[in-house]
Design an enzyme around this catalytic site. Sequence first.
Site, short mmCIF file in Angstrom:
data_model
loop_
_atom_site.label_atom_id
_atom_site.label_comp_id
_atom_site.label_asym_id
_atom_site.label_seq_id
_atom_site.Cartn_x
_atom_site.Cartn_y
_atom_site.Cartn_z
N ASN A 9 1.39 50.25 19.53
CA ASN A 9 0.84 51.34 19.27
C ASN A 9 1.55 51.97 18.07
OD1 ASN A 9 0.15 54.22 19.39
ND2 ASN A 9 1.49 54.62 21.23
N LYS A 11 0.96 54.76 16.52
CA LYS A 11 0.99 56.18 16.62
C LYS A 11 0.69 56.66 15.05
CE LYS A 11 4.81 55.96 20.08
NZ LYS A 11 5.76 56.32 20.45
N HIS A 98 -0.83 58.84 27.06
CA HIS A 98 0.36 58.73 26.20
C HIS A 98 1.26 60.00 26.52
CE1 HIS A 98 3.64 57.75 23.56
NE2 HIS A 98 3.45 56.53 23.71
N GLU A 100 3.16 61.50 24.72
CA GLU A 100 3.18 62.32 23.43
C GLU A 100 1.88 63.08 23.57
OE1 GLU A 100 3.66 59.25 20.45
OE2 GLU A 100 5.73 58.95 21.17
N GLU A 170 5.85 53.86 30.67
CA GLU A 170 6.78 54.18 29.44
C GLU A 170 7.46 55.35 30.02
OE1 GLU A 170 4.88 52.93 25.69
OE2 GLU A 170 4.03 55.04 26.02
N GLY A 176 11.11 55.83 21.59
CA GLY A 176 11.58 56.17 20.34
C GLY A 176 13.03 56.63 20.40
N SER A 215 11.24 51.63 23.59
CA SER A 215 12.31 50.76 22.80
C SER A 215 12.35 49.60 23.06
CB SER A 215 13.79 51.40 22.88
OG SER A 215 13.77 52.87 22.30
P1 13P Z 1 8.79 52.92 21.05
O1 13P Z 1 8.83 51.30 21.01
O2 13P Z 1 8.89 53.34 19.56
O3 13P Z 1 10.11 53.48 21.82
O4 13P Z 1 7.53 53.54 21.42
C1 13P Z 1 6.83 52.97 22.87
C2 13P Z 1 5.53 54.09 22.89
O5 13P Z 1 5.55 55.19 22.93
C3 13P Z 1 4.48 52.97 22.86
O6 13P Z 1 3.51 53.81 23.12
#
Ligand code: 13P
Length: 252
Positions: A9, A11, A98, A100, A170, A176, A215
């Site tokens: 992803n 983003k 997601h 976010e 997740e 992140g 992560s």
């Molecule tokens: P990170 O791997 O940067 O922690 O992000 C995970 C994520 O949100 C994948 O959709």
Amino acid sequence: MRKKIVAGNWKMNTSIAEGTLLAKQISFLTKELEANVEVIIAPPFTHLAGISSLLKQEASKVSLSAQNCADQLSGAYTGEVSVKMLEDIGCKYVIIGHSERREYYGETNAILLKKIELALSAGLSPIYCVGEKLNEREENRHFEVVAEQIKEVLYMLKGFDMNRVVVAYEPVWAIGTGKTATSDQAEEMHAYIRRVIGNKFPTLADEISILYGGSCKPSNAVELFGKENVDGGLIGGASLSAQDFIAIIKSF
Ligand code: 13P
């Protein structure tokens, strides 16, 4: 046998030139891999057309995903991108729910259900994200939160549709932050998610791929993917480096 999947992803990262180069590198490096892992990349909307033709040209093994879709089929929805447009452009998958999107854009379970139904009707496979926030885990409500995200959305689907859904666990506190869930924490939740799905879809639960995200990187992927109920990963930061992404794919 359920599918092993590693999805990147991206983003809101990369210019078109950077993204195209990244897709090219990933496509090249996946050529030598065995075919038993599905590799997916989810670039920003603006990159999809170019990367889709690149992957087609190269007869690449890499599948394309979008990071989001509209909750309406078509019409006067300024700024939105429909599932039909995504299918048209060559996407096979779309990430839905997601954290976010839930957190910053107010996407509720009701909206996410609409998006999943539309995605399925357009022939796309949704990658449905679930996961608890830090305070919810600290209050020991993580199972309850995740169960609700599954029941209010996936329980509404028909079995033949559910068959095409991929779930991604997740934990929000791990996204992140560099703070990965331990492989035992991931396994515990993945096994729970499979049981909750099994309560509604007994014959399907074992077939659904459940990915871990938060992560995930080359240094912890082997341990995470070694767990019985972890069928792969949804990778954020580490998917922006072709080398790291491939190292994660090779962790099975
Ligand atoms: P990170 O791997 O940067 O922690 O992000 C995970 C994520 O949100 C994948 O959709």
